[in-house]
Write an enzyme that holds these catalytic residues in place. Structure first.
Site, PDB file in Angstrom:
ATOM      1  N   GLU A 153      -4.939   1.828  -7.623  1.00  0.00           N
ATOM      2  CA  GLU A 153      -5.267   2.913  -6.702  1.00  0.00           C
ATOM      3  C   GLU A 153      -6.647   3.539  -6.911  1.00  0.00           C
ATOM      4  O   GLU A 153      -7.251   4.037  -5.967  1.00  0.00           O
ATOM      5  CB  GLU A 153      -4.165   3.987  -6.788  1.00  0.00           C
ATOM      6  N   GLN A 186      -8.701  -5.598  -7.081  1.00  0.00           N
ATOM      7  CA  GLN A 186      -8.041  -4.325  -6.763  1.00  0.00           C
ATOM      8  C   GLN A 186      -9.059  -3.269  -6.380  1.00  0.00           C
ATOM      9  O   GLN A 186      -8.845  -2.484  -5.453  1.00  0.00           O
ATOM     10  CB  GLN A 186      -7.211  -3.843  -7.952  1.00  0.00           C
ATOM     11  N   PHE A 225       0.819  -1.224   0.000  1.00  0.00           N
ATOM     12  CA  PHE A 225       0.000   0.000   0.000  1.00  0.00           C
ATOM     13  C   PHE A 225       0.844   1.262   0.000  1.00  0.00           C
ATOM     14  O   PHE A 225       0.361   2.340   0.304  1.00  0.00           O
ATOM     15  CB  PHE A 225      -0.984   0.017   1.177  1.00  0.00           C
ATOM     16  N   LYS A 274      -4.346   1.331 -18.180  1.00  0.00           N
ATOM     17  CA  LYS A 274      -4.099   2.579 -17.453  1.00  0.00           C
ATOM     18  C   LYS A 274      -3.693   2.359 -15.998  1.00  0.00           C
ATOM     19  O   LYS A 274      -3.245   3.295 -15.355  1.00  0.00           O
ATOM     20  CB  LYS A 274      -5.361   3.433 -17.461  1.00  0.00           C
ATOM     21  N   GLY A 285       0.724  -8.088  -4.352  1.00  0.00           N
ATOM     22  CA  GLY A 285      -0.562  -8.725  -4.071  1.00  0.00           C
ATOM     23  C   GLY A 285      -1.608  -8.323  -5.089  1.00  0.00           C
ATOM     24  O   GLY A 285      -2.778  -8.687  -4.989  1.00  0.00           O
ATOM     25  N   ASN A 300      -7.190  -8.540 -16.765  1.00  0.00           N
ATOM     26  CA  ASN A 300      -7.704  -9.704 -16.046  1.00  0.00           C
ATOM     27  C   ASN A 300      -8.846  -9.230 -15.163  1.00  0.00           C
ATOM     28  O   ASN A 300      -8.620  -8.672 -14.087  1.00  0.00           O
ATOM     29  CB  ASN A 300      -6.566 -10.303 -15.199  1.00  0.00           C
ATOM     30  N   PRO A 301     -10.085  -9.419 -15.602  1.00  0.00           N
ATOM     31  CA  PRO A 301     -11.216  -8.855 -14.852  1.00  0.00           C
ATOM     32  C   PRO A 301     -11.297  -9.354 -13.408  1.00  0.00           C
ATOM     33  O   PRO A 301     -11.842  -8.648 -12.558  1.00  0.00           O
ATOM     34  CB  PRO A 301     -12.437  -9.332 -15.647  1.00  0.00           C
TER      35      PRO A 301
HETATM   36 MO1  MOS Z   1       1.544   3.021  -4.017  1.00  0.00          MO
HETATM   37  S1  MOS Z   1       1.137   4.419  -2.549  1.00  0.00           S
HETATM   38  O1  MOS Z   1       2.389   3.973  -5.162  1.00  0.00           O
HETATM   39  O2  MOS Z   1       2.366   1.746  -3.367  1.00  0.00           O
END
Ligand code: MOS
Length: 750
Positions: A717, A651, A252, A713, A479, A644-645
């Site tokens: 995040e 994510q 993260f 893209k 992950g 990969n849906p």
């Molecule tokens: Mo992310 S905050 O660029 O691991």
């Protein structure tokens, strides 16, 4: 897959849902993490952390610790081996401007929890016990950790952080336009400090090999970054150190920069000439990077038709005393909406804390929460539906980049498809108008936005006569499914089954790739792997054509089709040869290629690239208890091609869950009298658990983008961005209470 060698092209695995190929290893315990690798004679280090936030170490008494049988060494700044800090100002690949924190450098204390000693012992329990016996006395100074108290001292960071755009110069006159706007919304917004807390705490195992080189297993989102750091800080030759991290238990952003446990493990290994492992405890996860709270104000002026006449977004964020961390926060407000009078500012103020760091969608999580909450307030002030208001102010180009067009932007489709799936048309806009039994029901919506980036990256592909293909580079799979998508890309490029492909990551012996971050890994490593495989394919094709009685004689490469482990001729499928036959006939042990991929400069000169989302949230609020449940979320995502849906959906799910955390639960609380985060454990720092999560529905809208050959893209995040605003807006709709300070804890609703 995009076309590879022939005009037909194939798309067998890319675009289809696939389970993570690393999944079985992770759930059966076969996957090893940085703190799990063994070595003969492994010694164990425990970190002693500073109990004060600011001042000096007056004295260290480690005699009691050293007297414990099994203790090998107590290392402090006083006896620190001189092997370290050869380059004392070395900045890692993603460091902000300033001078990086240096563990055990001198007697200075610059933040609470700073490492002040390492106790190394024959076993973990002894090290931990002996660490409790180290006595340190301090000369204490008053720490400053209250951002509100130093808001007035905030400054424009003198040095810009690489890759981070400072706020654009203002355009028009936002203050004057705000003053004369018929409809005005103005407010202050804040979000709490948050710590990442991946399941796997930070750890490093340094193995001293027989030839004196070091094999380092480090918790890092890209081993090349740790490698450069260790080589420079310890003055080593690059080939004296190999860094690996085949698996990560989440990052993260906490694993973007090498952390002090890596330094300490190497220091001890050099000093003792033994392999050493240093593992941080859960509470020590509060002793470095975090998402720094920000104080924001927003002023929106509009006409009765909802069209924005003025937009002002100002943010102040904390940084440490030694580095100018920057994540800007405000820029997305200027990207999302069309407005002629805009002012965006971002300043930082020094605090006696560790340097904040990137945490999933850094800056955007914070800034988009504020602007998207303010837009909801403006929707109520103008009497417009929140989606209609956003459409009336929809930006068709990026005003923060001199009006450059977007490479693609299917945000309107996100609103349309998301609203349809959510049932938005049935919403009664009146606050407190919807109920379910004793609970108030609220529906809220927000926009999400994140940069779509690509970084210079390289990759290797190797085809062997057994028909197996191995691809890889040094980046980490944090992950997110990187192993899986790279395998899909490689398999499609050379027309092989996925199980004929092995993907290797997280090893500095593989070609260099950046840290896995910024949602750029699919574009960067994906393109590099595709190019390396294409290169291998071209080589194999040449070998095939050169075979005796070759079925491909006189065929041009652009007519070659790679499928089912064979090369055939487009339009003439009877002519084909298997890859295995080609390599065996050529009597070579492998065909190999290393390729580079990087951002497309021509594209980037013409276009700006962002991912977008529309996120809809339903909350149910028990007013008597102040309890909020997020009972339904629909997240509609525009992020280009989805490789990969299944992993992509995961994510977004993870991003939404984290967004629920920042909206309702996550808050690292500082006691400003001692400058320390007090709830440094998962009992008191709340994150959503399974029982907090209900329905989350993910839609990927069609979007074609040409920033890279894959058309991707990035998805790591975007799922979190806007989630907190959708929830605060839903809470307002449910209760009529506008909460502008996150998290929305019970006390704020009673
Ligand atoms: Mo992310 S905050 O660029 O691991």
């Amino acid at each position: 897959m995009t076309q590879t060698f022939s005009s037909t092209g194939r798309d067998t695995f890319v675009g289809t849902p696939r389970s993570r190929i690393d999944g079985p290893a992770k759930v059966t315990g076969l996957a090893k993490y940085a703190g799990e690798f063994a070595a003969p004679g492994l010694a164990y280090g425990t970190v002693v952390s500073s109990s004060i936030a600011k001042g000096r170490i007056a004295a260290i008494d480690s005699s009691a610790a050293e007297a414990v049988p099994g203790v090998l060494k107590v290392i402090t700044h006083e006896n620190r081996p001189r092997t370290a800090w050869r380059d004392k100002n070395f900045q890692d690949a993603v460091a902000p401007p300033g001078s990086p924190f240096r563990a055990l450098y001198d007697d200075l204390i610059v933040y609470s929890g700073q490492p002040v000693a390492l106790v190394v012992a024959e076993d973990f329990e002894t090290a931990r016990y002996a660490a409790s016996l180290v006595r340190i006395s301090y000369e204490r100074q008053e720490p400053v950790t209250d951002l509100k108290a130093v808001r007035g001292d905030a400054y424009d960071p003198p040095m810009k952080r690489e890759g981070i755009k400072p706020p654009p110069a203002p355009w028009g006159d936002a203050d004057q336009a705000f003053g004369s706007a018929p409809i005005r919304v103005q407010g202050g917004y804040s979000m709490a400090n948050e710590h990442h807390n991946p399941m796997e705490p930070h750890a490093t195992t340094v193995v001293v090999e027989e030839d004196g080189t070091y094999t380092v297993y480090d918790k890092i989102q890209g081993v090349s970054n740790s490698h450069q750091y260790l080589v420079n800080v310890f003055g080593l030759k690059p080939d004296q150190v190999r860094v690996l991290n085949p698996y990560l238990g989440g990052g993260f952003g906490s694993g973007l920069r090498p952390q002090y446990q890596a330094f300490l493990a190497m220091l001890a290994a050099q000093e003792l000439k033994r392999s050493v492992r240093v593992t941080l405890t859960r509470d020590q996860m509060w002793s470095f990077t975090y998402r720094g709270e920000a104080l924001q104000t927003i002023a929106l002026g509009a006409g009765p038709d909802g069209r924005l006449a003025a937009l002002r977004h100002d943010a102040v964020q904390g940084t440490s005393t030694f580095e100018d961390y920057q994540e800007v926060i405000v820029n997305w407000s200027g990207v999302l909406y069309r407005c002629d009078n805009v002012a965006l500012t971002y300043r930082v103020a020094k605090l006696d804390t560790a340097t904040p760091g990137d945490m999933r969608a850094p800056g955007a999580v914070t800034g988009v929460f504020a602007i998207e909450t303010a837009m909801d307030e403006l929707a109520y002030a103008t009497g417009l539906d929140p989606i209609e208001l956003r459409l009336r102010n929809y930006a068709e180009s990026d005003a923060t980049a001199q009006g450059k067009p977007f490479g693609s932007k299917e945000l309107k489709s996100c609103f349309t498809q998301g609203a349809e799936r959510f049932g938005w048309a049935k919403r009664d806009p009146e606050p407190r108008s919807m109920r379910d039994g004793r609970e108030l029901v609220g529906w809220g919506v927000a926009t999400g936005i994140w940069e779509s980036m690509m970084m210079q990256s390289s990759a290797i592909a190797t085809l062997t006569p057994d028909g197996r293909l191995t691809v890889g580079n040094s980046t980490g799979d944090i992950g997110t499914g990187t192993y899986t998508i790279l395998t899909q890309i490689a398999a499609d490029t050379l027309g092989l089954p996925m199980d004929a492909v092995t993907t290797k990551l997280g090893d500095t012996r593989l070609p260099e790739a950046p840290v896995a971050g910024g949602s750029w890994t699919a574009a960067s490593s994906g393109t590099a792997v595709m190019k390396a495989c294409r290169n291998v394919g071209e080589q194999v094709f040449k070998l095939a054509r050169a075979m005796e009685n070759s079925p491909l004689a006189n065929v041009d490469v652009d007519r070659a089709v790679f499928a089912d482990g064979r090369i055939s001729v487009a339009g003439d499928p009877g002519r084909s040869v298997s890859l295995v036959e080609v390599l065996q006939a050529a009597r070579i042990d492998k065909v190999e290629a290393v390729e580079q991929a990087g951002p497309d400069k021509d594209f980037n000169q013409k276009y700006e690239a962002y991912t977008h989302s529309a996120i809809f949230a339903e909350v149910k609020v028990d007013e008597e208890l102040g309890q909020v449940r997020v009972t339904r979320v629909v997240s509609a995502i525009a992020a280009g091609k989805v490789l990969n849906p299944k992993t992509a959906r995961s994510q977004i799910l993870g991003g939404v869950v984290m967004g629920i955390g920042s909206a309702l639960e996550e808050e690292s609380m500082l006691d400003h009298r001692i400058g320390r985060f007090m709830n440094h454990n998962l009992g008191e720092y709340h994150v959503p658990v399974n029982a907090d999560i209900y329905d989350i529905d993910v839609i990927f809208v069609d979007e074609e983008d040409k920033a890279n050959p894959l058309g991707v893209k990035g998805l790591g995040e975007i799922g979190i961005v806007g989630a907190a605003a959708a929830i605060t807006n839903a809470v307002f709709h449910a209760t009529g209470k506008r909460v502008r300070d996150l998290p929305i804890t019970i006390d704020k609703l009673l």
